[in-house]
Scaffold this active site. Structure first.
Site, PDB file in Angstrom:
ATOM      1  CE  LYS A 277     -10.239  11.104 -51.183  1.00 28.52           C
ATOM      2  NZ  LYS A 277      -9.712  12.107 -52.113  1.00 28.52           N
ATOM      3  NE  ARG A 351     -11.602  22.554 -50.984  1.00 36.80           N
ATOM      4  CZ  ARG A 351     -11.059  22.584 -52.201  1.00 36.80           C
ATOM      5  NH1 ARG A 351     -11.379  23.539 -53.058  1.00 36.80           N
ATOM      6  NH2 ARG A 351     -10.188  21.663 -52.557  1.00 36.80           N
TER       7      ARG A 351
HETATM    8  N1  BES Z   1      -7.874  14.564 -48.401  1.00 36.05           N
HETATM    9  C1  BES Z   1      -7.966  14.887 -49.760  1.00 36.05           C
HETATM   10  C2  BES Z   1      -6.660  15.410 -50.346  1.00 36.05           C
HETATM   11  C3  BES Z   1      -5.585  14.401 -50.586  1.00 36.05           C
HETATM   12  C4  BES Z   1      -5.666  13.517 -51.645  1.00 36.05           C
HETATM   13  C5  BES Z   1      -4.473  14.366 -49.775  1.00 36.05           C
HETATM   14  C6  BES Z   1      -4.646  12.619 -51.865  1.00 36.05           C
HETATM   15  C7  BES Z   1      -3.444  13.474 -50.020  1.00 36.05           C
HETATM   16  C8  BES Z   1      -3.555  12.587 -51.067  1.00 36.05           C
HETATM   17  C9  BES Z   1      -9.023  15.981 -49.972  1.00 36.05           C
HETATM   18  O1  BES Z   1     -10.104  15.930 -49.127  1.00 36.05           O
HETATM   19  C10 BES Z   1      -9.527  15.803 -51.359  1.00 36.05           C
HETATM   20  O2  BES Z   1     -10.130  14.806 -51.616  1.00 36.05           O
HETATM   21  N2  BES Z   1      -9.260  16.767 -52.213  1.00 36.05           N
HETATM   22  C11 BES Z   1      -9.655  16.688 -53.567  1.00 36.05           C
HETATM   23  C12 BES Z   1     -10.140  18.047 -53.983  1.00 36.05           C
HETATM   24  C13 BES Z   1     -10.817  18.066 -55.319  1.00 36.05           C
HETATM   25  C14 BES Z   1     -12.125  17.320 -55.239  1.00 36.05           C
HETATM   26  C15 BES Z   1     -11.041  19.488 -55.716  1.00 36.05           C
HETATM   27  C16 BES Z   1      -8.458  16.240 -54.392  1.00 36.05           C
HETATM   28  O3  BES Z   1      -7.336  16.629 -54.058  1.00 36.05           O
HETATM   29  O4  BES Z   1      -8.637  15.458 -55.313  1.00 36.05           O
HETATM   30 MN    MN Z   2     -11.615  14.662 -49.918  1.00 32.50          MN
END
Ligand code: BES
Ligand code: MN
Ligand code: ZN
Length: 494
Positions: A277, A351
């Site tokens: 990230k 997931r």
């Molecule tokens: N934990 C995150 C989702 C999230 C992001 C929750 C920001 C709250 C705030 C999850 O594991 C994630 O990183 N999801 C990705 C999915 C994408 C790679 C398809 C996302 O939401 O960017």
């Molecule tokens: Mn994630």
């Protein structure tokens, strides 16, 4: 902080501070009218000279009240009489909490059960008073000293003979739910270096030790290996902290009633893995275990309410970090269900840990399975930070949850998981891809999960936008503990 109900008339009340409600246009609640007569029309005088208009969430602190044993009064505005919604009632309560938490006030008498709130009785009002107060008084103290210590220790809700019984039920429910929310918030606010999967598992064991009907069993990585949880284990490979699958059982019903299974994502820190990230705001990914913390909070509330239900709590817990042994884009995993998964983005890890847990849930022969997860940033794009996203394969279950969310004022909005979306999860090399591209990201995540929940009634609640507040007031909200507690209360009554 403790809460009670008290049958006492205002002329006999001794309190550091009394809360009474007023409406707009100089309309007083019965308690405010009574107080006005006890102190020679002081309340109406203050309103007449315009010190408070009675608009919703307006407050006026009166620091001295002659001729009574009440030291202070807070007049709380609730807006126009006959139009007071549940949300507005809560908003005004939150404003009142702010006033009494600063200063030297130790005991509060709350004469607000006589407010006329749409669709609500004294039980609902009493419960909300406790929930909103306890929420407003929460302070994070684990790794930081409090700048301003709160003096408030006791709140008593003033009742009359007519509403006493309902208020007593509401009080007990309110205390249970508030305690559940407090546990969820405490765990969620902890940093990732303290709240690891091992720590979360220890806290689950502590919780089980506090309640007779609750037991806890922890599955280790070796157990998961034996079960074939290839998707879950692939996520923790990138971390030095061992993953845990926390399994809690609450037996509140002696019969062999099928259990309600609650699943909560327990990612104690989500750096994204190899698909790292960006740095901005990454600290907030300590909150990626809020689903798991909510399961613990809900089970605490259910135990305190002694609900006649059987409930299972499952919390897959891991970190998601980049490491030489971590998942890589293109890797293919075999899930416990046997479906293969191509990892196109290692940041879509929630997931992966959830799908194996959903497969594991089958062994409990569940009545329903409800998972809670900070699953997608896309859910925040779709719905903002107001409702949680609801997805599910069963209309009755979804309607029950929507109904509970109304009552609990813990908002929820249903989203589709139509088959049209499945296209986006196709992979040339595996049964499923773990991401569905940029469009409808919260939906494709839910569709992915639905493929592992085909054999029972299932709902998924995406709490990415609701589990914590971002910005200056950064902190956990305790959502959706109130929503699920209400759902369980309704189920126990059915
Ligand atoms: N934990 C995150 C989702 C999230 C992001 C929750 C920001 C709250 C705030 C999850 O594991 C994630 O990183 N999801 C990705 C999915 C994408 C790679 C398809 C996302 O939401 O960017
Ligand atoms: Mn994630
Ligand atoms: Zn995550």
């Amino acid at each position: 902080m403790d809460y009670s109900i008290e049958s006492v008339t205002l002329d006999k009340l001794q309190s550091d501070c009394l809360l009474v409600g007023i409406y707009e246009n100089q309309q007083l609640s019965p308690s405010a009218t009574h107080l006005d007569s006890l102190c020679n029309g002081l309340v109406s005088k203050l309103i007449a000279r315009g010190d408070i208009k009675g608009k919703n969430a307006e407050t006026l602190l009166i620091n001295n009240l002659p001729d009574t044993a009440i030291d202070r009064v807070v007049l709380v505005g609730f807006g126009e009489r006959g139009k007071l919604t549940r949300k507005q009632f809560r908003k005004a309560l939150a404003a009142a909490t702010k006033v009494v938490k600063s200063g030297k006030i130790q005991t509060v008498g709350c004469a607000l059960l006589d407010m006329e709130v749409e669709k609500s009785d004294a039980q609902w009002l009493a419960r909300q008073i406790v929930e909103v107060f306890n929420d407003g008084l929460y302070q994070y103290t684990f790794t930081k000293q409090c700048d301003d210590k709160i003096s408030l220790q006791h709140l008593s809700i003033i009742v009359n003979d007519a509403n006493k019984q309902l208020a007593e039920i509401g009080l007990q429910q309110g205390i249970a739910i508030a305690q559940g929310m407090a546990l969820t918030k405490q765990l969620a606010d902890l940093p990732g270096n303290i709240c690891t999967p091992t720590y979360l598992a220890e806290q689950a064991l502590v919780l089980a030790g506090q309640h007779d009907k609750l037991t806890c069993d922890i599955l280790e990585e070796s157990d998961m290996e034996a079960l074939g949880m290839g998707a879950f284990l692939s996520v923790s490979r990138g971390s030095r902290q061992p993953a845990k699958l926390i399994c809690l059982e609450y037996h509140g019903n002696d019969t062999h009633a099928k259990p309600i299974v609650l699943v909560g994502k327990g990612l104690t820190f989500d750096a994204g893995g190899i698909s790292l990230k960006p740095g901005q705001g990454m600290d907030e990914m300590k909150y990626d275990m809020c689903g798991g913390a909510s399961v613990l909070g809900i089970l605490r509330a259910a135990s305190l309410m002694n609900l006649k239900l059987n409930i299972i709590g499952l919390i897959p817990s891991s970190e998601n970090l980049p490491d030489g042994n971590a998942n890589k884009p293109g890797d293919i995993l075999t899930s416990m269900a046997g479906k293969t998964i191509e990892v196109l983005n290692t940041d879509a890890e929630g997931r992966l840990i959830l799908c194996d847990t959903l497969t594991y849930a089958k062994k409990y022969d569940p009545e329903v399975v409800i998972d809670m997860a900070t699953l997608t940033g896309a859910c925040i794009v779709a719905l903002g930070r107001v409702p949680s996203g609801l997805f599910g394969n069963d209309d009755k279950l979804c309607d029950d949850l929507l109904g509970a969310s109304e009552t609990a004022c813990d908002l929820l909005w249903r989203m589709p998981i139509w088959e049209e979306y499945q296209e986006q999860l196709k992979s040339n090399f595996a049964d499923l891809a773990n991401i569905g591209g940029p469009d409808g990201g919260s939906i494709t995540a839910a569709v992915f999960l639905s493929k592992f929940a085909e054999e029972y009634r299932w709902a998924h609640i995406d709490i990415a936008g609701t589990a914590w507040r971002t910005g200056a007031a950064k902190g956990a909200t305790g959502r959706p503990v109130a929503l699920l507690s209400q759902y369980l209360i309704n189920r126990a009554a059915a």
